[in-house]
Design an enzyme around this catalytic site. Sequence first.
Site, PDB file in Angstrom:
ATOM      1  N   SER A  38       1.315  -1.270  -0.363  1.00  0.00           N
ATOM      2  CA  SER A  38      -0.036  -0.180  -0.241  1.00  0.00           C
ATOM      3  C   SER A  38       0.765   1.344   0.525  1.00  0.00           C
ATOM      4  CB  SER A  38      -1.183  -0.066   0.904  1.00  0.00           C
ATOM      5  OG  SER A  38      -0.386  -0.178   2.181  1.00  0.00           O
ATOM      6  N   GLY A  72      -1.386  -4.453   1.226  1.00  0.00           N
ATOM      7  CA  GLY A  72      -1.129  -5.873   2.056  1.00  0.00           C
ATOM      8  C   GLY A  72      -1.003  -6.369   2.185  1.00  0.00           C
ATOM      9  N   ASN A 104       4.561  -5.749   5.340  1.00  0.00           N
ATOM     10  CA  ASN A 104       3.925  -6.666   5.511  1.00  0.00           C
ATOM     11  C   ASN A 104       4.402  -7.421   5.799  1.00  0.00           C
ATOM     12  OD1 ASN A 104       2.028  -4.354   5.284  1.00  0.00           O
ATOM     13  ND2 ASN A 104       2.060  -5.197   3.126  1.00  0.00           N
ATOM     14  N   ASP A 225      -1.733   7.130  10.306  1.00  0.00           N
ATOM     15  CA  ASP A 225      -1.076   5.972  11.094  1.00  0.00           C
ATOM     16  C   ASP A 225       0.520   6.551  10.770  1.00  0.00           C
ATOM     17  OD1 ASP A 225      -0.008   4.919   8.598  1.00  0.00           O
ATOM     18  OD2 ASP A 225      -2.258   3.452   8.878  1.00  0.00           O
ATOM     19  N   HIS A 228       1.298   4.801   6.508  1.00  0.00           N
ATOM     20  CA  HIS A 228       0.329   5.516   5.053  1.00  0.00           C
ATOM     21  C   HIS A 228       0.825   6.431   4.253  1.00  0.00           C
ATOM     22  CE1 HIS A 228      -1.003   1.236   6.071  1.00  0.00           C
ATOM     23  NE2 HIS A 228      -0.581   1.492   4.941  1.00  0.00           N
TER      24      HIS A 228
END
Length: 262
Positions: A38, A72, A104, A225, A228
């Site tokens: 992402s 993700g 991830n 967050d 991102h």
Amino acid sequence: MKNKHLPRHLLAAVTLLFLLVAFTKPGPKPTIFLIGDSTVRNTNAPQMGWGNVVATYFDTTKIKVQNNAMAGRSTRTFITEGRWEKTIAAIKPGDFLIMQFGHNEGSAPDTSKAGRRGVLRGTGDETKALVWPDGHPETVNTYGWYLRKFIREAKAKGATPIVASMIPRNEWKEGKVIRASNDFGKWAQEVAQQEGVAFINLNEITALKYEKLGPDEVKKFFPGDHTHTNEAGARVNAESVVDGIRSNKKIALNKFLKKERL
């Protein structure tokens, strides 16, 4: 007086060359394929990945940008979900592949919701055998193994792979951005060197920019967050990708970049 006309055989050759140039259709434009998570492609506004905006820095009359990154995903799930299979099938000679993963991959690999994205740490040949609840087996490999798979298969198709380290998170310690230089960033660089392909130290290039701006300004890039970015942050990272390309004149993508602004 001497005859100023070309001999017939030369005239025929010149005419043939002219016709070939005039009527030969140019080949398809090369494509830059982007794969990652992402932080490369994000459609969850106001969040945005650098791959969403990086095309604006290239001359798109001469090259295309295809952003196949998916939120993700890890190197492992990008393959197991068939996303790499579709990407490599579309790659043709003369294309480019930029890969950026690492956000991830950190969980221990297993078949749980938490571990389905995890990979083995490092760049070695270690494996872990798993059996999913439906009975199908999976062999989990190291982070480096997955990157090597992308690199080698892209090379086999006549494309140019480029490895980028993951963008830094908005995490600080003693006034410095926390780097990925001890794990995923380090391993990405090691694999790039081992495979003889270009490496963009995106983690370091952007971290230096963040430190110059300071925590308060950088916080504005992260609306939800510490991972991102919004569009402004995405552009900082896209410019870091371009900086990494410009700093290595051996990367053939340089000729497709728009001229630097004065």
